[in-house]
Write a protein that holds these residues in place. Structure first.
Motif, short mmCIF file in Angstrom:
data_model
loop_
_atom_site.label_atom_id
_atom_site.label_comp_id
_atom_site.label_asym_id
_atom_site.label_seq_id
_atom_site.Cartn_x
_atom_site.Cartn_y
_atom_site.Cartn_z
N SER A 197 2.74 -10.52 -7.26
CA SER A 197 1.93 -9.34 -7.58
C SER A 197 1.49 -9.38 -9.03
O SER A 197 2.25 -9.79 -9.91
N PHE A 198 0.25 -8.95 -9.29
CA PHE A 198 -0.24 -8.98 -10.67
C PHE A 198 -0.96 -7.70 -11.08
O PHE A 198 -1.17 -7.46 -12.26
N ALA A 199 -1.35 -6.85 -10.12
CA ALA A 199 -2.08 -5.64 -10.51
C ALA A 199 -2.03 -4.60 -9.41
O ALA A 199 -1.92 -4.93 -8.22
N LYS A 200 -2.11 -3.34 -9.84
CA LYS A 200 -2.28 -2.21 -8.91
C LYS A 200 -3.64 -1.59 -9.18
O LYS A 200 -4.07 -1.50 -10.34
N ALA A 201 -4.31 -1.17 -8.13
CA ALA A 201 -5.62 -0.54 -8.29
C ALA A 201 -5.73 0.65 -7.35
O ALA A 201 -5.17 0.63 -6.24
N TYR A 202 -6.47 1.65 -7.78
CA TYR A 202 -6.58 2.90 -7.02
C TYR A 202 -8.03 3.29 -6.77
O TYR A 202 -8.29 4.28 -6.09
N ALA A 230 0.85 -1.19 0.00
CA ALA A 230 0.00 0.00 0.00
C ALA A 230 0.88 1.24 0.00
O ALA A 230 1.98 1.24 0.56
N GLN A 231 0.38 2.28 -0.64
CA GLN A 231 1.11 3.55 -0.71
C GLN A 231 0.11 4.68 -0.57
O GLN A 231 -1.05 4.57 -1.01
N ALA A 232 0.55 5.78 0.05
CA ALA A 232 -0.34 6.92 0.21
C ALA A 232 -0.68 7.52 -1.14
O ALA A 232 0.09 7.44 -2.10
N GLY A 233 -1.86 8.12 -1.21
CA GLY A 233 -2.30 8.76 -2.44
C GLY A 233 -1.66 10.13 -2.60
O GLY A 233 -0.67 10.46 -1.97
N THR A 234 -2.25 10.94 -3.46
CA THR A 234 -1.76 12.29 -3.70
C THR A 234 -2.89 13.29 -3.49
O THR A 234 -4.06 12.91 -3.39
N GLY A 235 -2.51 14.56 -3.43
CA GLY A 235 -3.52 15.61 -3.29
C GLY A 235 -4.28 15.47 -1.99
O GLY A 235 -3.71 15.32 -0.91
N LYS A 236 -5.63 15.45 -2.09
CA LYS A 236 -6.46 15.40 -0.89
C LYS A 236 -6.39 14.04 -0.19
O LYS A 236 -6.86 13.90 0.93
N ARG A 237 -5.84 13.04 -0.87
CA ARG A 237 -5.71 11.72 -0.25
C ARG A 237 -4.27 11.41 0.15
O ARG A 237 -3.90 10.26 0.34
N ALA A 238 -3.47 12.46 0.28
CA ALA A 238 -2.06 12.26 0.60
C ALA A 238 -1.85 11.66 1.98
O ALA A 238 -0.81 11.07 2.25
N ASN A 239 -2.81 11.80 2.88
CA ASN A 239 -2.67 11.27 4.23
C ASN A 239 -3.32 9.90 4.40
O ASN A 239 -3.42 9.39 5.51
N LEU A 240 -3.80 9.34 3.30
CA LEU A 240 -4.47 8.04 3.35
C LEU A 240 -3.77 7.06 2.41
O LEU A 240 -3.28 7.45 1.34
N PHE A 241 -3.77 5.80 2.79
CA PHE A 241 -3.22 4.77 1.91
C PHE A 241 -4.33 4.35 0.94
O PHE A 241 -5.29 3.68 1.32
N THR A 242 -4.17 4.77 -0.31
CA THR A 242 -5.22 4.53 -1.30
C THR A 242 -4.71 3.87 -2.58
O THR A 242 -5.50 3.59 -3.48
N ASP A 243 -3.39 3.65 -2.67
CA ASP A 243 -2.82 3.00 -3.85
C ASP A 243 -2.39 1.59 -3.44
O ASP A 243 -1.50 1.43 -2.59
N TYR A 244 -3.00 0.59 -4.07
CA TYR A 244 -2.83 -0.77 -3.58
C TYR A 244 -2.23 -1.69 -4.65
O TYR A 244 -2.49 -1.56 -5.84
N THR A 245 -1.45 -2.68 -4.17
CA THR A 245 -0.90 -3.72 -5.04
C THR A 245 -1.44 -5.07 -4.57
O THR A 245 -1.44 -5.36 -3.37
N PHE A 246 -1.88 -5.88 -5.55
CA PHE A 246 -2.54 -7.15 -5.23
C PHE A 246 -1.78 -8.32 -5.84
O PHE A 246 -1.09 -8.17 -6.86
N ALA A 247 -1.91 -9.49 -5.20
CA ALA A 247 -1.15 -10.67 -5.62
C ALA A 247 -2.06 -11.89 -5.75
O ALA A 247 -3.14 -11.97 -5.16
#
Length: 538
Positions: free
Chosen positions: A445-450, A419-436
């Motif tokens: 790992s096979f995909a990232k989803a936002y 998981a990685q933090a988002g950008t802009g208004k979501r910079a303080n939340l983990f919203t970028d995800y990697t799945f396996a």
């Protein structure tokens, strides 16, 4: 620059459309044309050229600041944007006092910022950037940084900009949208042409704003009379307009990129068209009677020249949807059927197999329409576009005329691993995800989803990620492989660039599978079986 930065703050601070339009309209009322035209240029995202990388700006800041690198990285992880992080840190660690200079926006864009291209060393670049920061307030620094890195984005859509200009200058929105299409020189002359009430001859390359389909409301559409509608296959290519004017051919993508050079064979074919015609359609890589995978088309994009080998391996086809200009006359207000009849007649003059008119599919009931949609993948399409036969060609998305009816996405159950933090208004939340997926007893790992989760789910998952982090790799966190999600996607292909050996197109979260343990998620073998099934159906 100060006035433009104030406008940026005004439109960025509100979610109200009316407030944004009001702020924009007031700006155009107060501002001189030299600055107003650059504001339009910036808001439309025309300045996408990167003069300085975010990494260089970060290094410049660290050279002149007492802040250690680890602290900067920690701040960046919370903010999610280098340009904003630097501006905020400079607010609390101001540079050596220097008189603040409010240069006009046009002077910054035309004279000051271009100095970056003339520096001879890293030291000169550092001194130049630092002198600019010292002369600006923090919000102005943020705007400058975003422009320098080619990443200036703000919550002003082209539609809002057009609405504000329309209200201020009493011009039809459709006229302004057309005049703003494509690239333009941000000059006083262009601005005057933009806001004048008299008709002005367009530049030969000027495209029209694209008309877009809206997602189908099935319940509402079942009440429609089928005879009033026609369907076409929805292809997964590049929407484009091909223009023939002044003995030249121009090809524009829906993203307003001039892509003429990438498709020389289409240019050659459309040279046979008479001047004064604009055709709307889809560019696809094509083999035999079927479209190739989108990855083949991507190999043609972003290139200044296309080699013979690339032309041979990734041949293209243009499926024509509509005719927007006929014999130098704008015919967008004519009914769709009349435009398509003119289109079919026009394209008979092209002695090329690279272009065909899209197939019109009739249906007598909603059940027939659903059956057509289910056949989409067999055709290599991603669904249907349904159009009213009497519809004009509008600007943007206007509900009620054209609908898109896509097939249900393919999906696999996968587990969250990064998981990685988002950008802009979501910079303080983990919203970028990697799945396996599972492969030989390991997670691959096979995909990232936002996208796909609502705000409550995002907040819940963010708290869980913080409590179940295993390792940190800069801004990325490795988490316990527990949370299972159904991941939907529009396409799947083999890929040598990915560890999994596959690539999925437009992945997104369909649902959070709290009912499913990680042991029961799908395997990589399942993904390849899905790929094989899709290839066989095509």
């Amino acid at each position: 620059m100060k006035r433009f930065s104030q406008l940026f703050q005004q439109v960025d601070a509100t979610t109200s459309t009316n407030e944004k339009v009001r702020a924009l309209r007031q700006y155009f009322y107060d501002e001189i044309p030299e600055n107003a035209v650059w504001a339009i240029y910036l808001f439309l995202g025309k300045t996408r050229k990167r003069l300085i990388t975010s990494r260089v700006l970060r290094d410049v800041f660290l050279q002149i600041s007492d802040i250690p690198e680890w602290l900067f990285e920690d701040c960046y992880a919370h903010v999610g944007d280098s340009a904003e992080t630097i501006a905020l840190l400079l607010r609390h660690s101001p540079l050596e006092s220097q008189e603040k200079v409010d240069r006009p926006l046009h002077e910054w864009m035309e004279k000051v910022i271009p100095q970056v291209k003339t520096v001879q060393s890293e030291g000169e670049l550092r001194d130049l950037v630092v002198s600019w920061w010292a002369s600006l307030e923090d919000t102005e620094i943020f705007v400058l940084n975003k422009v320098l890195t080619g990443a200036f984005r703000v919550g002003v859509s082209e539609k809002l900009l057009v609405k504000a200009l329309s209200a201020e200058y009493n011009l039809p929105e459709s006229v302004l949208a057309h005049r703003l299409m494509g690239d333009f020189e941000p000059s006083i002359n262009f601005y005057r042409q933009l806001i004048q009430t008299d008709n002005e001859e367009l530049a030969p390359s000027q495209p029209y704003p694209f008309f877009l389909a809206s997602p189908l409301d099935e319940d509402r559409f079942q009440e429609e009379e089928p005879a009033r509608w026609q369907a076409e296959w929805k292809w997964d290519g590049i929407r484009a307009q091909i223009i023939k004017r002044a003995d030249e051919v121009f090809i524009w993508s829906r993203g307003e990129d001039l892509i003429t050079q990438q498709f020389p064979e289409l240019v050659e074919g459309f040279q046979l068209l008479p001047n004064g015609h604009v055709v709307d359609g889809e560019i696809l890589c094509w083999e035999g009677d079927r479209p190739m995978n989108f990855n083949a088309l991507q190999k043609r994009l972003g290139r200044k020249s296309v080699t013979k080998k690339l032309l041979a391996e990734n041949p293209v086809h243009f499926i024509a949807y509509d005719l927007l200009e006929h014999n130098s006359q704008d015919i967008r207000e004519k009914p769709l059927l009349e435009r398509r009849n003119l289109l079919a007649e026009l394209l008979t003059s092209l002695s090329t197999s690279l272009t065909t008119v899209s197939t019109s599919l009739s249906f007598s009931s909603f059940a027939d329409l659903q059956e057509l949609r289910e056949r989409s993948r067999q055709q290599g399409a991603e669904g249907l576009v349904i159009k009213a036969k009497d519809s004009p060609y509008r600007v943007g998305r206007k509900r009620g005329y054209w609908w898109k009816y896509k097939v249900n996405p393919m999906s696999l159950d996968a587990v969250l691993i990064y998981a990685q933090a988002g950008t802009g208004k979501r910079a303080n939340l983990f919203t970028d995800y990697t799945f396996a997926l599972w492969h030989n007893g390991e997670l691959v790992s096979f995909a990232k989803a936002y996208s796909g989760l609502d705000n409550d789910e995002i907040n819940e998952l963010d708290k869980w990620i913080r409590r179940h982090t295993i390792e940190k790799f800069g801004p990325v966190r490795s988490v316990e492989p527990i949370q299972v999600f159904e991941i939907g996607f529009e396409g799947i292909t083999e890929s040598k660039r990915h560890k999994s050996g596959i690539s999925v197109r437009f992945p997104r979260i369909l649902r959070w599978r709290k009912d499913k343990p990680v042991e029961e998620i799908d395997t990589l073998q399942t993904a390849f079986e899905l790929l094989k099934t899709i290839e066989q159906s095509n």
